[in-house]
Scaffold this active site. Sequence first.
Site, PDB file in Angstrom:
ATOM      1  N   SER A 111      -1.195  -2.823  -5.026  1.00 49.35           N
ATOM      2  CA  SER A 111      -2.378  -1.999  -4.783  1.00 49.35           C
ATOM      3  C   SER A 111      -3.609  -2.460  -5.560  1.00 49.35           C
ATOM      4  O   SER A 111      -3.935  -3.629  -5.534  1.00 49.35           O
ATOM      5  CB  SER A 111      -2.071  -0.515  -4.957  1.00 49.35           C
ATOM      6  OG  SER A 111      -1.037  -0.125  -4.065  1.00 49.35           O
ATOM      7  N   CYS A 137       1.676   1.128  -6.058  1.00 54.12           N
ATOM      8  CA  CYS A 137       2.739   1.564  -5.159  1.00 54.12           C
ATOM      9  C   CYS A 137       4.084   1.037  -5.638  1.00 54.12           C
ATOM     10  O   CYS A 137       4.216   0.530  -6.756  1.00 54.12           O
ATOM     11  CB  CYS A 137       2.451   1.087  -3.737  1.00 54.12           C
ATOM     12  SG  CYS A 137       2.250  -0.706  -3.595  1.00 54.12           S
ATOM     13  N   SER A 139      -3.134  -5.932   1.794  1.00 53.24           N
ATOM     14  CA  SER A 139      -3.959  -5.128   0.895  1.00 53.24           C
ATOM     15  C   SER A 139      -5.401  -5.609   0.981  1.00 53.24           C
ATOM     16  O   SER A 139      -5.652  -6.810   1.176  1.00 53.24           O
ATOM     17  CB  SER A 139      -3.488  -5.246  -0.558  1.00 53.24           C
ATOM     18  OG  SER A 139      -2.271  -4.573  -0.774  1.00 53.24           O
ATOM     19  N   HIS A 194      -3.968  -0.341   2.017  1.00 51.83           N
ATOM     20  CA  HIS A 194      -2.685  -0.977   1.712  1.00 51.83           C
ATOM     21  C   HIS A 194      -1.700  -0.638   2.825  1.00 51.83           C
ATOM     22  O   HIS A 194      -1.610   0.520   3.243  1.00 51.83           O
ATOM     23  CB  HIS A 194      -2.176  -0.518   0.352  1.00 51.83           C
ATOM     24  CG  HIS A 194      -3.159  -0.796  -0.751  1.00 51.83           C
ATOM     25  ND1 HIS A 194      -3.317  -2.044  -1.293  1.00 51.83           N
ATOM     26  CD2 HIS A 194      -4.067   0.011  -1.361  1.00 51.83           C
ATOM     27  CE1 HIS A 194      -4.273  -1.996  -2.209  1.00 51.83           C
ATOM     28  NE2 HIS A 194      -4.743  -0.774  -2.258  1.00 51.83           N
TER      29      HIS A 194
END
Length: 417
Positions: free
Chosen positions: A81, A95, A268, A300
């Site tokens: 992330s 994450c 991302s 994301h």
Amino acid sequence: MAPDNIDDYQAAGPFEGPEKLLELWFAPSVAAVPGSPDENGKTGLRKVDRKVWEDMLDIVKCKVLSAMEGSEIDAYLLSESSLFVSPHKLILKTCGTTLNLLGVPRILEIAAQFADMPIVYRCFYSRKSFMFPERQKGPHRDWKQEVEFLDNIFKDGAAYTIGRVNGDHWLLYMASQVDAFASSPTSSPILGHRPTPEPQRVPDYTIEILMSDLGKASREPFFFSEELASKSPSTLALDVSHKLGINDIFPAHLTSLDAYAFTPCGYSSNALIKWSKEAMPKCLKIPSNSTPGEGYYTIHVTPEEGWSYASFECNVPLAPSHDGEDPRTIPDIETLVRRVVSIFQPGRLTLTLFISSEEDDEDSSVEAAQRAFRAALTCVTPNSEDGSPTKYRRTDKINYEFRGYDLAFASFELMPF
């Protein structure tokens, strides 16, 4: 290498897409940051060297993939992330099984040592309910443990569960103390209070769109073949961003995009958005003396079947709708939600709008946002996969009033036709 049929692909284990979102403020505004700019014109937390942040991220268990410097924000794209650093605040979004909260003590040390800001002005921590909570580590194994961890650092914290406990819900922790910050900042405890907001300040604003059960056609572009993987991860991701219209969520001339493609799958991106009073609709009531600003959005994507997930987060102030006005450059909430949802075609989604407020505010920003959410999602639109009609129904609508902030929370699910 991605398989011929994306649904034949299985990772070593399920990946937790829903992120842990930490936001720490060390001053009420950029103007309140102590000290002088460095040789690059940076102040506060932006003066901290990248290597210092990378060492902190080692604790969290993630790495910096790339970085982008804006006029007001440094945006770091992470292996899990994103990290955004402004002079007066930091946003860490991670994450998977990262240990987001274990980075907090080191962040506090960094702010005190390198930016002369030993007091936390505000703390926010939030996340959607996990898909696979049993895979989490440290304090993230359970919401109660996360709250206890934060309570051991901050005074007078408050924890909330919003939505269905046995379904999709959103968890929020807020900390603010109502003494000492203004009167004696140097002798205050680690958490300072929130003084009366400065007049004519642009609202603090965050919108999230958290999407699950992505449509198959929407997941396919995020699986990368061996041939495409021969490109650099950044080039490949920017190609996908252009193809899917991610570049067009905000006007391209206002957007700087940094993106990364993971192999065999995953995506991302961070974007920095330039905005000014002239780029905003009049209904937002941007202060007449405000200077041009910079905001961000971040996306994301976890595309695997069984735990597919995509998130969109943005802090650029948006009007609920333009009500017939010339939209000029910045989209309204209704338009933004439609654009994002059309890219990912989720089966389920949760939306949140978190916005600063005054006690004497007469207009309900959250109720206007709820109307925009519903207008964007309950109209019939063609499905990107086969052209069939698509429409969502709202399953939850919750508004919250906190001290100094309001929240709009809503959940939707795809209706069968």
